[in-house]
Each structure stands twice: as C-alpha cells, then as structure tokens.
Motif scaffolding. Structure first.
Motif, PDB file in Angstrom:
ATOM      1  N   VAL A  33       0.854  -1.192   0.000  1.00  0.00           N
ATOM      2  CA  VAL A  33       0.000   0.000   0.000  1.00  0.00           C
ATOM      3  C   VAL A  33       0.892   1.244   0.000  1.00  0.00           C
ATOM      4  N   LYS A  35      -0.410   4.514  -0.693  1.00  0.00           N
ATOM      5  CA  LYS A  35      -1.243   5.730  -0.746  1.00  0.00           C
ATOM      6  C   LYS A  35      -0.548   6.876   0.006  1.00  0.00           C
ATOM      7  N   TYR A  39       3.050   6.871   2.021  1.00  0.00           N
ATOM      8  CA  TYR A  39       3.046   7.246   3.441  1.00  0.00           C
ATOM      9  C   TYR A  39       4.057   8.365   3.712  1.00  0.00           C
ATOM     10  N   LEU A  79      -7.774   1.596  -4.025  1.00  0.00           N
ATOM     11  CA  LEU A  79      -8.376   1.047  -2.800  1.00  0.00           C
ATOM     12  C   LEU A  79      -9.690   1.718  -2.417  1.00  0.00           C
ATOM     13  N   LYS A 124     -15.617  -5.160  -2.040  1.00  0.00           N
ATOM     14  CA  LYS A 124     -15.333  -4.894  -0.625  1.00  0.00           C
ATOM     15  C   LYS A 124     -16.588  -5.042   0.221  1.00  0.00           C
ATOM     16  N   ARG A 131     -17.049   1.697   7.417  1.00  0.00           N
ATOM     17  CA  ARG A 131     -16.528   2.819   6.644  1.00  0.00           C
ATOM     18  C   ARG A 131     -16.933   2.552   5.204  1.00  0.00           C
ATOM     19  N   HIS A 161     -11.828  -4.973   5.418  1.00  0.00           N
ATOM     20  CA  HIS A 161     -10.782  -4.205   6.113  1.00  0.00           C
ATOM     21  C   HIS A 161     -11.077  -4.218   7.607  1.00  0.00           C
ATOM     22  N   ASN A 195      -4.340  -5.947   6.819  1.00  0.00           N
ATOM     23  CA  ASN A 195      -3.444  -4.784   6.799  1.00  0.00           C
ATOM     24  C   ASN A 195      -2.196  -5.138   7.623  1.00  0.00           C
ATOM     25  N   SER A 196      -1.318  -4.156   7.843  1.00  0.00           N
ATOM     26  CA  SER A 196      -0.041  -4.472   8.501  1.00  0.00           C
ATOM     27  C   SER A 196      -0.222  -5.171   9.838  1.00  0.00           C
ATOM     28  N   ARG A 211      -2.356  -6.836   2.533  1.00  0.00           N
ATOM     29  CA  ARG A 211      -2.298  -5.437   2.081  1.00  0.00           C
ATOM     30  C   ARG A 211      -1.543  -4.581   3.107  1.00  0.00           C
ATOM     31  N   PRO A 212      -0.262  -4.839   3.298  1.00  0.00           N
ATOM     32  CA  PRO A 212       0.478  -4.037   4.279  1.00  0.00           C
ATOM     33  C   PRO A 212       0.806  -2.648   3.744  1.00  0.00           C
ATOM     34  N   GLY A 213       0.707  -1.666   4.611  1.00  0.00           N
ATOM     35  CA  GLY A 213       1.162  -0.317   4.316  1.00  0.00           C
ATOM     36  C   GLY A 213       2.239   0.046   5.316  1.00  0.00           C
ATOM     37  N   GLY A 214       1.803   0.504   6.488  1.00  0.00           N
ATOM     38  CA  GLY A 214       2.720   1.020   7.498  1.00  0.00           C
ATOM     39  C   GLY A 214       3.934   0.139   7.761  1.00  0.00           C
ATOM     40  N   TYR A 344       2.189   7.131  11.597  1.00  0.00           N
ATOM     41  CA  TYR A 344       1.641   7.249  10.237  1.00  0.00           C
ATOM     42  C   TYR A 344       1.374   8.721   9.899  1.00  0.00           C
TER      43      TYR A 344
HETATM   44  C1  LIG Z   1      -4.444   1.899   4.139  1.00  0.00           C
HETATM   45  C2  LIG Z   1      -5.002   0.563   3.848  1.00  0.00           C
HETATM   46  C3  LIG Z   1      -4.266  -0.601   4.094  1.00  0.00           C
HETATM   47  C4  LIG Z   1      -2.912  -0.569   4.771  1.00  0.00           C
HETATM   48  O1  LIG Z   1      -3.054  -0.323   6.139  1.00  0.00           O
HETATM   49  P1  LIG Z   1      -1.766  -0.359   7.107  1.00  0.00           P
HETATM   50  O2  LIG Z   1      -2.283  -0.244   8.481  1.00  0.00           O
HETATM   51  O3  LIG Z   1      -0.945   0.833   6.731  1.00  0.00           O
HETATM   52  O4  LIG Z   1      -1.057  -1.612   6.825  1.00  0.00           O
HETATM   53  C5  LIG Z   1      -4.807  -1.814   3.731  1.00  0.00           C
HETATM   54  N1  LIG Z   1      -6.028  -1.884   3.153  1.00  0.00           N
HETATM   55  C6  LIG Z   1      -6.774  -0.795   2.911  1.00  0.00           C
HETATM   56  C7  LIG Z   1      -8.111  -0.943   2.303  1.00  0.00           C
HETATM   57  C8  LIG Z   1      -6.296   0.455   3.255  1.00  0.00           C
HETATM   58  O5  LIG Z   1      -7.047   1.530   3.033  1.00  0.00           O
END
Ligand SMILES: *Cc1c(COP(=O)(O)O)cnc(C)c1O
Length: 359
Positions: A33, A35, A39, A79, A124, A131, A161, A195-196, A211-214, A344
């Motif tokens: 991720v 976005k 980050y 996303l 989704k 949300r 999510h 997510n992370s 779907r890891p971001g952070g 973040y």
């Molecule tokens: C931002 C987001 C993520 C990543 O979340 P993190 O906590 O940063 O890993 C994954 N899925 C969706 C739908 C998101 O909006």
C-alpha cells in the motif's frame, strides 16, 4: 545555504520490511500500500524500492498514473474505488483494478455497457468497520451482479478491512474475519483481509493477498510498540542542524508564549525545523531529539521554521551539529506518542520544502 531539514529515505529498510512481511505471510501475495505518496516517503521512490511486491494499493487514480509513468508494471488497485464515470476509461487505459464498495459504483459500471477490456474489481464487504463496503448479507447478490456485467472481469477478489487489528487482545478482528468468511462462503475468488497489524498479529487472516502499508515503512500501528520492536526498520530519518546555541538566563522564557521557563542558566540549541516542515507543533517540551546521536529534550513551543533544545546535558554541542527528529536511533512512535498522534500521521505530514534524499 539551503535549509538543512531533510528526510533520508532508507531504500534498504523498505526492502528489509517487505522481506519481513513476506516471511510472516509466506503463502500470500503482497499488495504494497503506497497511498498518500508512499506514506510520505515518495511514491515513485517507494514503488521502485518495493518492486518485489506483487502489486500496489493506491487511494487516487493520479497515483496510479504516476506509477505507470514511472514504468511500474505490477498490478495496481485503487483502494477507495472510482467515484465518477470518467474514471472507468482511465482505469482501463492504466490497467488499474478497482475496489467496488457501493451501489453507486454498480450503477456506473452497468451504465458503461460494452466497454472493454473488462475491469478487474475487488469487491469490498463491510465486516464491521462501517466505513466502506457492502453489507455482508449482500455479498452473493452483488457478486452475481458484477459477474453478469460484460465490462467486469469474472475473477473478482473478495476483500474486507479491519478496524482494530492492532489490538492483539481484542476479539474484534476474529469477529470481523468470521463475518467476512460467512458472507463469502461458497463464492469463487481470492480473498484479502490483512493490513499491517493483521499481517503481524493475526496469521489466520492472511489469505490470498495481504495489504500491508505502514509495516513496509517501519511504522507500527500497535500501541506501545515501535516498528523496531516489531522487527521492522524505519524507512525515514528526519534530520536537520543546529543553527544557533544561546545561553539563556535562569527564569527567562523560551519561544512563542514563553511556555518554558529556564530552570538554570543554560544553553539552548535552535534547530532548523518546525511545523512548516511537518514536525508536529503539538510536541510538548520534553519530546526527545538526537543531537550528535545523543538524546536531548525540546523546550517551548515548536515554531514554523525552528525549535529549541535543552543542551544542558550536551556541553560539546556546536552550531552545525546534526539533529535527528525521528528515524534511525529515535522511533517515530515515541515522537508521535508525545505529540498525541501516530507515526503514520507524522510520516505523511512532511511538507514539500523538506529535501528528500535516499540512502
Ligand atoms: C491503508 C489501507 C491498508 C494498509 O493499512 P496499514 O495499516 O498501513 O497496513 C490496507 N487496506 C486498505 C483498504 C487500506 O485503506
């Protein structure tokens, strides 16, 4: 002299962190991720560093455009989904997949009639965060509607999510997981939930796509734990230099509003960084920085371009010495906790006048 404030992005840390999440979820594909400009680390830079990911998740079509222009050919998923009919030809042109979470999007797709090639969609479901997403009881119906559309690819990824996957002792994540699995039971298609924090703490949720971001940036979503505590490396070090050291007499006050009164005759260092660079104004006296690698507390209010540091414990500090605000040696989570936010938000908040460098 150019401003000293700089954000060093550690390319090796991004790669290390991708390796960590891969080892945690070895059977899953990774949607990295990126976005909010990766980050706050710089979208193209991050995407190139994470080229080993299976795809990228973005929040804006403009970001997908930037990734394609940078030569990245991985899968890209929008996303938050498209929000107007004109987005659909753009998704196709860029070969970008889109989340579908709302009836208004089904209507736009249905109105598009015979457009080709078919769009790949991620359906989704709202398993409890409330949300984005269709109610779980609508999964079968919406899935069937999407499958009946000639302009939608038959392979639909099913996703949800989590609202509280960072709370490892809470039952909310297993509850959301159960609601999701019940809703999609029997439907064909790959699954994506984690997510992370779920990658790190809830292995049963890994499924087909994580779907890891952070975590990729070394950021922790887990209360009381830094990224380093979780085996991650910080991908950003924010630093600057001392531009002045002044002796200030006992009882004198430092900075706007005079919120800090000197308890001694003392050296006050002034560093060239402030909220105009993205350092949080809400960080109170006592928030640590590193001067020459050693901890010292900031004092008084953070101003737009500058902040003040109590140098009593560092008598050898000199004008020009390096000051680290967060990153290697100083977890961003510590600054975030002091400022009442999360790492973040700090990483995303670095402003455009900060110079970005890579190492
Ligand atoms: C931002 C987001 C993520 C990543 O979340 P993190 O906590 O940063 O890993 C994954 N899925 C969706 C739908 C998101 O909006």
């Amino acid at each position: 002299m150019s401003r000293a404030a700089s954000a060093t992005i550690h390319i090796d840390a991004l790669r290390h962190n991708l390796g960590v999440v891969r080892r945690r979820a070895p059977a899953s594909r990774v949607l990295a991720v990126v976005k909010a400009d990766g980050y706050g680390h710089g979208l193209e830079r991050v995407a190139h560093a994470l080229e080993g990911a299976d795809g990228f998740g973005v929040a804006a079509l403009a970001d997908a455009e930037r990734l394609r222009a940078a030569g990245l050919s991985q899968r890209i998923v929008l996303l938050s989904g498209f929000d107007e009919p004109a987005d659909l030809p753009a998704l196709r042109r860029l070969a970008v997949e889109t989340v579908v979470h709302h009836d208004s999007q089904l209507d736009m797709l249905a109105a598009e009639r015979d457009a080709l090639p078919p769009l790949r969609v991620w359906l989704k479901l709202d398993s409890g965060m409330h949300r984005l997403g269709f109610a779980p009881e609508r999964a079968v119906e919406v899935h069937a509607r999407l499958r009946a559309l000639p302009n939608v690819d038959n392979e639909i990824v099913l996703m949800t999510h989590f609202a509280a996957s960072d709370e490892f002792a809470s039952s909310r994540t297993p509850e959301q997981q159960a609601a999701f699995e019940h809703a999609v039971d029997g439907l064909p298609g790959l699954r994506s939930l984690a997510n992370s924090a779920a990658v790190l703490g809830w292995p049963a949720t890994h499924a087909d796509w994580i779907r890891p971001g952070g975590a990729l940036y070394g950021l922790s979503a887990v209360d009381g734990k830094s990224g380093v505590d979780l085996g991650l490396q910080p991908a950003m070090t924010l630093s600057t230099r001392l531009v002045a050291i002044n002796r200030v007499a006992r009882g004198e006050r430092v900075g706007y509003g005079g919120t800090f009164a000197c308890p001694d005759d003392m050296p006050i260092g002034v560093a060239a960084i402030g909220y105009g660079d993205g350092y949080p104004r809400s960080a109170p006296s006592g928030t640590p920085v590193l001067v020459n690698g050693q901890r010292a507390p900031i004092v008084g209010r953070v101003s737009m371009d500058l902040l003040a540091i109590d140098l009593r414990a560092l008598p050898d500090a000199r004008v020009g010495d390096p000051v680290v605000l967060w990153g290697r040696g100083l977890p961003i989570e510590e600054i975030a906790a002091s400022a009442g936010t999360i790492g973040y938000e700090l990483a995303c908040g670095i402003t455009r006048r900060v110079r970005f460098v890579e190492d």
